[in-house]
Scaffold this motif. Structure first.
Motif, PDB file in Angstrom:
ATOM      1  N   UNK A  16       0.714  -1.215  -0.030  1.00  0.00           N
ATOM      2  CA  UNK A  16       0.051  -0.011   0.149  1.00  0.00           C
ATOM      3  C   UNK A  16       0.952   1.182   0.135  1.00  0.00           C
ATOM      4  N   UNK A  17       0.506   2.476  -0.120  1.00  0.00           N
ATOM      5  CA  UNK A  17       0.976   3.615  -0.140  1.00  0.00           C
ATOM      6  C   UNK A  17       1.747   3.718   1.197  1.00  0.00           C
ATOM      7  N   UNK A  18       1.034   3.574   2.329  1.00  0.00           N
ATOM      8  CA  UNK A  18       1.739   3.726   3.538  1.00  0.00           C
ATOM      9  C   UNK A  18       2.878   2.653   3.678  1.00  0.00           C
ATOM     10  N   UNK A  19       2.696   1.473   3.035  1.00  0.00           N
ATOM     11  CA  UNK A  19       3.903   0.526   3.363  1.00  0.00           C
ATOM     12  C   UNK A  19       5.126   1.018   2.300  1.00  0.00           C
ATOM     13  N   UNK A  20       4.653   1.472   1.436  1.00  0.00           N
ATOM     14  CA  UNK A  20       5.799   2.010   0.593  1.00  0.00           C
ATOM     15  C   UNK A  20       6.680   3.261   1.197  1.00  0.00           C
ATOM     16  N   UNK A  21       5.974   4.174   1.855  1.00  0.00           N
ATOM     17  CA  UNK A  21       6.381   5.162   2.517  1.00  0.00           C
ATOM     18  C   UNK A  21       7.572   4.375   3.812  1.00  0.00           C
ATOM     19  N   UNK A  22       7.021   3.573   4.365  1.00  0.00           N
ATOM     20  CA  UNK A  22       7.803   2.926   5.366  1.00  0.00           C
ATOM     21  C   UNK A  22       9.196   2.373   4.708  1.00  0.00           C
ATOM     22  N   UNK A  23       9.087   1.663   3.481  1.00  0.00           N
ATOM     23  CA  UNK A  23       9.888   0.975   2.895  1.00  0.00           C
ATOM     24  C   UNK A  23      11.084   2.062   2.312  1.00  0.00           C
ATOM     25  N   UNK A  24      10.506   3.312   1.990  1.00  0.00           N
ATOM     26  CA  UNK A  24      11.541   4.334   1.458  1.00  0.00           C
ATOM     27  C   UNK A  24      12.188   5.066   2.680  1.00  0.00           C
ATOM     28  N   UNK A  25      11.477   4.905   3.616  1.00  0.00           N
ATOM     29  CA  UNK A  25      12.006   5.420   5.093  1.00  0.00           C
ATOM     30  C   UNK A  25      13.019   4.578   5.464  1.00  0.00           C
ATOM     31  N   UNK A  26      12.829   3.246   5.303  1.00  0.00           N
ATOM     32  CA  UNK A  26      14.058   2.341   5.802  1.00  0.00           C
ATOM     33  C   UNK A  26      15.387   2.507   4.849  1.00  0.00           C
ATOM     34  N   UNK A  27      14.962   2.675   3.396  1.00  0.00           N
ATOM     35  CA  UNK A  27      15.858   2.772   2.636  1.00  0.00           C
ATOM     36  C   UNK A  27      16.916   4.131   2.906  1.00  0.00           C
TER      37      UNK A  27
ATOM     38  N   UNK B 126       3.517  -0.227  -6.263  1.00  0.00           N
ATOM     39  CA  UNK B 126       3.651  -0.681  -4.875  1.00  0.00           C
ATOM     40  C   UNK B 126       4.273  -2.072  -5.205  1.00  0.00           C
ATOM     41  N   UNK B 127       5.023  -2.471  -6.202  1.00  0.00           N
ATOM     42  CA  UNK B 127       5.934  -3.525  -6.212  1.00  0.00           C
ATOM     43  C   UNK B 127       7.227  -3.253  -5.651  1.00  0.00           C
ATOM     44  N   UNK B 128       7.462  -3.948  -4.410  1.00  0.00           N
ATOM     45  CA  UNK B 128       8.598  -3.668  -3.508  1.00  0.00           C
ATOM     46  C   UNK B 128      10.149  -3.648  -4.267  1.00  0.00           C
TER      47      UNK B 128
END
Length: 1005
Positions: free
Chosen positions: A219-230, A249-251
């Motif tokens: 989801x958009x929120x999960x992409x935000x979390x992934x970008x924050x981690x990167x 949304x593709x990781x």
């Protein structure tokens, strides 16, 4: 400088993590688990399993990962399983060696570290040794999982070879104990409608032990979390919007876009996914790009030594290039010294970007390097990879021998589907290779009894290839392709004057025709025998005649087939073929038993069984104990059959033969059913279902479960199992009497129990009009008894009366032609005649007493209880109430002890109709029901049920063992109490109020 594109924070996937953790907990408790994880490329399957394995290791589990590789389509069988076993070997060392003690030679086909692969045990047929390999793999995993949980992951199942899928399917079905968890991932977007993984997944979905789920995009929120981690910080909203929109949304795409946005700025690439995947490669130094392209051509992973030999760089330059590619997140360095792309999508994009000439040039460099130094890659994948490299190098002269060598290696691993694929490729290359190269190949050197080419004849060399392909198709379970190959070979042989080879192919064609259900294969066998007429005896002669004897034992037991089997024994001895001789003896022994010469037949069978055990003749054992066990049961010697079953099961476990185990358990179920040990019979049938790999063994398991369901009165389950077994019989040839007659028996019995008497009559007529032989006592007498019982049940049912006299006459004529050589067959013959006479309204108590006497002592409690019920009914009709009560109690107690639901109901109904006591408490009508509200007595309820069924007063009197006058009085009382004017109105009211139907009185049949 390393570029971080993978988030150190694991994002989302809470439900999936919980499911995996629950599976591991269940496995740790001793219940093996299997989980399939699907999802599009790049969605995060690998990251999910990596996180799971980290938690599993922390919980004390031993973990291992294997990945399917794309080269599997070209013949690299069992690659992920071998990788997992190698990882376990490195981790557990001597413990694994001890667990494999006694069968390490077989497992060396998957794990070369265990030593040299052993030869086939005792001339076992290839398909049996393959089953042994599967069984031993499962046994090894169970042994290793006794002390701790095993968490094993196989990635990229969409690239799996057929053999790997078959082995995994076997493990998913058969692992019953041990702390094992199997996890497999696959790309769901690659599974097109005709992809071979699709039917495999559908089959696994039917297993209750397998869980499957699909990973969704972030989801958009999960992409935000992934970008924050990167990035190490919360991303700006415009960057989040851009990355989320373009990645959808593709990781994996989120990671790529995050890295590009960081390094190049937004908008530095086109919207093309291909360009997106290539942009990171294009940012590398030129030397690193060259190495990345080399790795892409080398397959899913490439060994450092092989890469060094191919790259043509000094070691320092190669290491610098690899460091740059790994630092940029393009390649990953593995613990085993290999390199692979961080994501398969990137490898595909790089490989697709190569020019055609560039691909063939790089493939040639790989092939030349591997040919110069075979030690550059592990031995288990060497042949297949060399064949693939030479093939893609477009060098037929080099490719053909390499492909044939890889096919031989695949056959040595019993990976027949991959062997066939490789031989198909060899056939494609055949005409492009000079004759002297083709003549140097011996592709059929281990074909079963095939007469090898012994002269430099170009056509015969091609026939050798077709012979090897035909056997590979048979063992791989693709009879359609096998039939096509056999036909092609026979067309090529036309006019060449090579009868031995032609006869060999005609036998193969006979097998395929049978397995495809397109005939019995008789004409093909006759042609093979005719071709050999007048030619000196040879192993081909022995094979043809032995196959003809086996055909006769299955399809046409009788004097002619017995004579063929006798000649086969003599011929096999003449040519010195011991295996053919023993197989012919098995056929002769079975045919002797079917002809009434039981002790002679048993002598043949026991002799073969003893020799098979003494000399470890696995290929013979797979028939010897199965046939001996089955034929003892056929003769009514169930206890002896169980003794043979126990010995056979121990040997099947020792040899690791799951399909043989399924046959033995199925036959064991037959003996246990006959002896009245139905719970054990059910467990044996279910064990057969778990072990069986072939359609015929699966069908026979369904057959046993259908019989149990019918006997217990669970008609819905019986109907479901009958449907299953009929479908499975269509996958092989289910036309032999030993298959067709039990199916007909159960369909007839089901129709009769459901009141479809005319359908039952039609089913019997169809079963005996299809041109089958008369069959054998074990299979045919029960079918005839079911048909006779259905006609007996039709007594007094007007709809069934038309044509009944003709049906009874046909049944009687058919039964007259069946053999009655053993007490159990004789008892069935008497039972059939008694049922026919009952259907005619004739016979009596004395006749049923005689039938009971014949079954008494035979160890057939179900048949005895049924006969006692009929006997009690006949005694009641003759006024012998006291004697009838004693016999009926015995029938009821026998049925109750067995759990024979329908028979329990019938004895209970007969007792109520006759006002006879039983040992159990009789049920009473529920308070306040319709009958009580009208003041009907229990007897009046019985009469009303028969009125509602359309019976006349005379028919009511016959069924309730009362006089017609008494029946008339009951009917008058009923009409008065219901306040209705006639029988039809009484019937309608009774149905509407539910007065009838709750406890239906059995009709006269």
């Amino acid at each position: 400088m390393e570029s971080r594109t993978v988030s150190p924070v694991f994002v989302g996937r809470a439900p999936e993590c919980a499911a995996l953790d629950e599976g591991l907990a269940a496995a740790d408790a001793g219940l093996p688990q299997a989980v399939l994880i699907g999802g599009e490329a790049g969605v995060g399957k690998t990251r999910l399993v990596e996180e799971f394995l980290r938690r599993a290791e922390a919980a004390g589990a031993v973990t291992a990962v294997g990945a399917c590789v794309e080269v599997g389509a070209d013949g690299l069988p069992f690659a992920p399983v071998s990788t997992i076993l190698r990882a376990l070997y490195r981790r557990l060392g001597e413990e694994l060696t001890r667990a494999a003690a006694g069968f390490g030679g077989e497992l060396a086909r998957l794990l070369p570290e265990l030593g040299e692969p052993s030869a086939a045990v005792g001339a076992a047929r290839d398909v049996e040794v393959r089953g042994r390999l599967f069984e031993l793999t499962g046994r090894l995993l169970e042994a290793l999982a006794r002390e701790r949980a095993l968490a094993l992951v196989i990635e990229d199942l969409h690239w799996s070879d057929t053999s790997t899928r078959e082995l995994l399917g076997y493990l998913f079905r058969s692992l019953q104990s041990g702390r094992v968890m199997l996890v497999a991932t696959y790309r769901s977007d690659d599974i097109h409608r005709r992809h071979p993984l699709r039917p495999f997944l559908a089959e696994l979905d039917r297993l209750r032990t397998v869980r499957r789920f699909e990973l969704a995009r972030f989801t958009r929120d999960e992409v935000r979390s992934q970008l924050a981690g990167i990035r190490g910080s919360r991303p700006p909203e415009d960057l989040l919007d851009d990355v989320y929109q373009r990645s959808d949304g593709n990781a994996f795409f989120v990671e790529e876009l995050a890295g590009i946005s960081t390094d190049c700025g937004s908008g530095g690439i086109t919207d093309s996914v291909r360009d997106l995947l290539l942009v990171r490669v294009e940012a590398l130094p030129e030397t690193a790009q060259r190495v990345v392209r080399l790795v892409a051509r080398g397959g899913s992973q490439v060994e450092y030594g092989l890469l060094r030999a191919v790259a043509g760089l000094c070691e320092d330059d190669l290491i610098a290039a690899l460091r740059a590619a790994v630092g940029a997140g393009v390649l990953l360095a593995q613990d085993d010294g290999t390199y692979r792309f961080r994501h398969a999508l990137a490898r595909e994009a790089v490989d697709d970007d190569l020019l055609p000439g560039e691909r063939s040039r790089l493939s040639r460099r790989y092939a030349e390097a591997l040919e110069a130094d075979p030690a550059l890659v592990p031995p288990d994948g060497r042949a297949a990879r060399l064949a693939t490299f030479w093939y893609h190098a477009h060098d037929p002269v080099k490719a053909l021998p390499a492909v044939v060598g890889a096919a031989s290696r695949a056959r040595g691993q019993h990976a027949y589907a991959e062997q066939l694929q490789l031989l198909e490729r060899a056939l494609e290359l055949w005409d492009a290779v000079p004759l002297e190269v083709r003549q140097s190949l011996r592709v059929a050197e281990d074909a079963d009894s095939y007469p090898l080419c012994d002269c430099p004849d170009e056509a015969l060399g091609l026939l050798d290839m077709l012979a090897a392909m035909t056997l590979a198709a048979r063992y791989a379970g693709v009879p359609e392709r096998g039939l096509s190959l056999a036909k092609r070979a026979l067309r090529a042989l036309d006019g060449l004057g090579h009868p031995l080879r032609a006869a060999w192919f005609w036998v193969e064609k006979s097998r395929f025709v049978r397995n495809l259900g397109r005939g019995s294969g008789r004409e093909e066998l006759d042609t093979a025998q005719e071709l050999l007429r007048g030619i000196d005896a040879s192993p081909v002669h022995a094979r043809v005649l032995t196959e003809a004897a086996l055909w006769g034992a299955v399809f046409a037991p009788g004097p002619d087939s017995l004579a063929v089997a006798g000649r086969a024994v003599v011929l096999a001895r003449t040519v010195g073929d011991r295996i053919a001789e023993l197989n012919a003896l098995l056929s002769r022994g079975g045919l002797l038993i079917e002809s009434g010469r039981g002790e002679e037949g048993l002598h043949d069978l026991r002799t073969v069984a003893e020799q098979a055990v003494a000399s470890d003749l696995v290929g013979v054992f797979t028939r010897s104990h199965i046939n001996l066990q089955s034929l003892l049961e056929s003769m009514g010697r169930s206890e002896e059959s169980l003794v043979v079953a126990e010995e056979g099961l121990a040997l099947a476990y020792h040899y690791g033969l799951p399909d043989t185990k399924a046959w033995l358990q199925g036959n064991r179920s037959d003996a246990l059913f006959s002896l009245g040990r139905w719970d054990e019979a059910e467990e044996a049938a279910r064990s057969a279902r778990r072990s069986g790999q072939m359609p015929v063994t699966q069908a026979l398991a369904a057959q046993r479960l259908a019989r149990l369901a019918l006997a217990r009165g669970d008609l819905a389950v019986a109907e479901e199992e009958i449907t299953t077994l009929r479908g499975l019989h269509r996958l092989h040839n289910g036309a032999a009497a030993q298959y067709a007659h039990p199916v007909a028996e159960y369909r007839i019995a089901l129709a009769a129990h459901q009141g479809r008497i005319l359908d039952a009559r039609r089913l019997w007529a169809e079963a005996v009009s299809t041109g089958l032989g008369e069959g054998t006592g074990a299979y045919t007498w029960p079918m005839v008894a079911a048909a006779a019982e259905a006609e007996s049940a039709a007594r007094g049912v007007p709809a069934a009366l038309p044509g009944q006299a003709e049906a009874l006459a046909a049944l009687r004529d058919y039964a007259a032609g069946l053999r009655r050589d053993y007490p159990v067959w004789e008892a069935y013959a008497a039972l059939v005649e008694a049922e026919l006479r009952r259907a005619e309204g004739a016979g009596g108590a004395a006749e049923w007493a005689a039938v009971a006497g014949m079954f008494d002592g035979l160890g057939r409690p179900f048949e005895l209880a049924r006969v006692h019920q009929r006997w009690a009914e006949a005694l009641l009709a003759e006024g012998e109430r006291e004697r009838a009560g004693e016999v009926l109690v015995r029938a009821h107690e026998g049925a109750t002890a067995l759990g024979a639901g329908l028979l329990v109901a019938e004895t209970g109904q007969l007792a109520r109709r006759a006002r006879l006591p039983l040992t159990r408490e009789e049920s009473t009508p529920a308070a306040g029901d319709g009958a009580e509200s009208f003041g009907l007595t229990r007897r009046e309820r019985d009469v009303l049920t028969l009125v509602a069924a359309g019976r006349s007063n005379r028919q009511i009197a016959e069924e309730l063992f009362i006089s017609p006058k008494t029946a008339s009085v009951h009917v008058s009382n009923i009409l008065a109490k219901l306040e209705v004017s006639g029988r039809g109105e009484a019937a309608a009211l009774a149905h509407r109020l539910g007065i009838v139907g709750a406890e239906p009185v059995a009709p006269a049949g």
